[in-house]
Design a protein around this motif. Structure first.
Motif, PDB file in Angstrom:
ATOM      1  N   GLY A  83      61.012  34.520  22.118  1.00  0.00           N
ATOM      2  CA  GLY A  83      61.820  34.871  23.293  1.00  0.00           C
ATOM      3  C   GLY A  83      62.361  36.277  23.289  1.00  0.00           C
ATOM      4  N   SER A  84      61.883  37.144  22.407  1.00  0.00           N
ATOM      5  CA  SER A  84      62.299  38.544  22.405  1.00  0.00           C
ATOM      6  C   SER A  84      61.331  39.347  23.277  1.00  0.00           C
ATOM      7  N   PHE A  85      61.885  40.074  24.250  1.00  0.00           N
ATOM      8  CA  PHE A  85      61.063  40.802  25.211  1.00  0.00           C
ATOM      9  C   PHE A  85      61.309  42.300  25.093  1.00  0.00           C
ATOM     10  N   PRO A  86      60.257  43.091  24.900  1.00  0.00           N
ATOM     11  CA  PRO A  86      60.434  44.542  24.991  1.00  0.00           C
ATOM     12  C   PRO A  86      60.703  44.915  26.447  1.00  0.00           C
ATOM     13  N   LEU A  87      61.304  46.072  26.653  1.00  0.00           N
ATOM     14  CA  LEU A  87      61.685  46.475  27.998  1.00  0.00           C
ATOM     15  C   LEU A  87      60.486  46.520  28.939  1.00  0.00           C
ATOM     16  N   TRP A  88      59.348  47.051  28.466  1.00  0.00           N
ATOM     17  CA  TRP A  88      58.196  47.170  29.348  1.00  0.00           C
ATOM     18  C   TRP A  88      57.658  45.822  29.803  1.00  0.00           C
ATOM     19  N   HIS A 148      55.715  35.759  25.121  1.00  0.00           N
ATOM     20  CA  HIS A 148      56.806  36.271  24.285  1.00  0.00           C
ATOM     21  C   HIS A 148      57.688  35.161  23.716  1.00  0.00           C
ATOM     22  N   VAL A 149      57.729  34.018  24.389  1.00  0.00           N
ATOM     23  CA  VAL A 149      58.466  32.882  23.829  1.00  0.00           C
ATOM     24  C   VAL A 149      57.694  32.309  22.644  1.00  0.00           C
ATOM     25  N   ASN A 171      60.957  32.222  35.610  1.00  0.00           N
ATOM     26  CA  ASN A 171      59.543  32.564  35.410  1.00  0.00           C
ATOM     27  C   ASN A 171      58.995  31.948  34.127  1.00  0.00           C
ATOM     28  N   GLY A 172      59.535  30.792  33.785  1.00  0.00           N
ATOM     29  CA  GLY A 172      59.193  30.161  32.523  1.00  0.00           C
ATOM     30  C   GLY A 172      57.730  29.814  32.341  1.00  0.00           C
ATOM     31  N   ASP A 173      56.990  29.659  33.453  1.00  0.00           N
ATOM     32  CA  ASP A 173      55.577  29.312  33.333  1.00  0.00           C
ATOM     33  C   ASP A 173      54.662  30.523  33.489  1.00  0.00           C
ATOM     34  N   SER A 174      55.236  31.732  33.562  1.00  0.00           N
ATOM     35  CA  SER A 174      54.411  32.926  33.702  1.00  0.00           C
ATOM     36  C   SER A 174      53.798  33.320  32.357  1.00  0.00           C
ATOM     37  N   THR A 175      52.702  34.024  32.399  1.00  0.00           N
ATOM     38  CA  THR A 175      52.012  34.448  31.180  1.00  0.00           C
ATOM     39  C   THR A 175      52.907  35.331  30.321  1.00  0.00           C
TER      40      THR A 175
END
Length: 310
Positions: A169-174, A163-164, A154-158
């Motif tokens: 590249g750190s993503f919260p759980l939500w 987050h990148v 999903n590299g091209d998703s918003t």
């Protein structure tokens, strides 16, 4: 991160696959040939032009699953089987799947919120990266690998781009949970600590976590069944769900039984009667001349059983 998109399938698999294809000897049938086969088996085709138009846009192989409902034996349909009736049942099935997918989406979105809010508040926004925030049956490294592959796919998703670019590249759980499939969401819940699972199950559904685990698994099967256009009419499911509270008959594995589980899990109780049940009533009315509700497990008092009491 490894480049998941560019990984090559195993060469041995390709060799076995090509070998199997050589074993298949049947020739493709023309639409004339398909119509002739249907007639030979006793199918009534009243409007050949319409039948041709249908077979041009709906694969014969797909319709064959619906014709199979009317087989007396391998090569003969029951008397009175018509092309129009089978196509109308096919259309009914398609509309029923869409109705079910719509309410399953709401259940899935609600579960994402319940689980991510609970887990993040208790263990932190990125607590899911810590194996200690899960139960004993959780396999953490494969879980992290799945997340890595999801991010790459999903590299091209918003969500991913934001987050990148902003958080390296750190993503919260939500956020990361928005990329989860229904199956991975169910696995996440299943891997949580028993006490955490119990709290979610009791707070939002008034059931125990074993029942919620089972129901989510059944709903995942139902969702896959609908999303891949499998036939619901005259068909059942492999698993019988755990018995809901206040149901005065044993639960089974029919479409109706699975809809009873949807009712128990559906989050917007005030919209159920005027939404799903009303649309279901209308669907049955539109196709009453061709469908038999017993073929999807619906009893005579189905509406009374599905209505949410005030």
């Amino acid at each position: 991160m490894s480049n998941y998109k560019n990984r090559q399938p195993d060469e041995e698999f390709h060799l076995k696959y090509r070998k199997k294809q050589k074993l298949y000897q049947k020739n493709p049938a023309t639409i004339d040939g398909q119509l002739e086969k249907l007639r030979e088996r006793g199918c009534i085709i009243e409007d050949e032009a319409e039948a041709r138009a249908t077979l041009t846009t709906v694969n014969y192989y797909r319709l064959a699953y619906y014709f199979a409902v009317f087989l007396e034996n391998k090569n003969k349909y029951r008397e009175g089987t018509s092309f129009d009736k089978v196509v109308r049942i096919y259309d009914f099935d398609r509309r029923l799947r869409n109705l079910i997918l719509d309410v399953l989406e709401e259940i899935e979105v609600a579960m994402r919120a319940y689980v991510s809010n609970y887990h993040a508040l208790k263990y932190g926004a990125t607590g899911y990266m810590n194996a200690g925030s899960f139960g004993y049956n959780h396999r953490h490294q494969p879980f992290l690998s799945k997340i890595e592959r999801m991010v790459e796919a999903n590299g091209d998703s918003t969500i991913v781009l934001h987050h990148v670019q902003k958080y390296d590249g750190s993503f919260p759980l939500w956020a990361i949970m928005e990329l989860f499939s229904f199956g991975m969401l169910n696995t996440f819940y299943g891997d949580m600590k028993p006490e955490d699972k119990d709290e979610i199950a009791e707070k939002y559904f008034d059931i125990n976590s074993r029942t919620l685990d089972n129901w989510l698994h059944c709903m995942g099967d139902l969702r896959n069944h609908c999303a891949h256009y499998h036939r619901l009419y005259a068909n059942g499911f492999d698993e019988i769900p755990k018995q809901p509270k206040n149901l005065d008959r044993p639960i089974g594995n029919t479409v109706f039984d699975y809809i009873l589980i949807i009712k128990a899990l559906y989050c917007r109780k005030n919209r159920w009667n005027d939404g799903f049940v009303r649309q279901l009533r209308r669907l049955f009315y539109d196709y009453q001349s061709v469908i038999d509700l017993e073929q999807i497990g619906f009893p005579e008092n189905w509406e009374e059983m599905l209505i949410q009491k005030a």
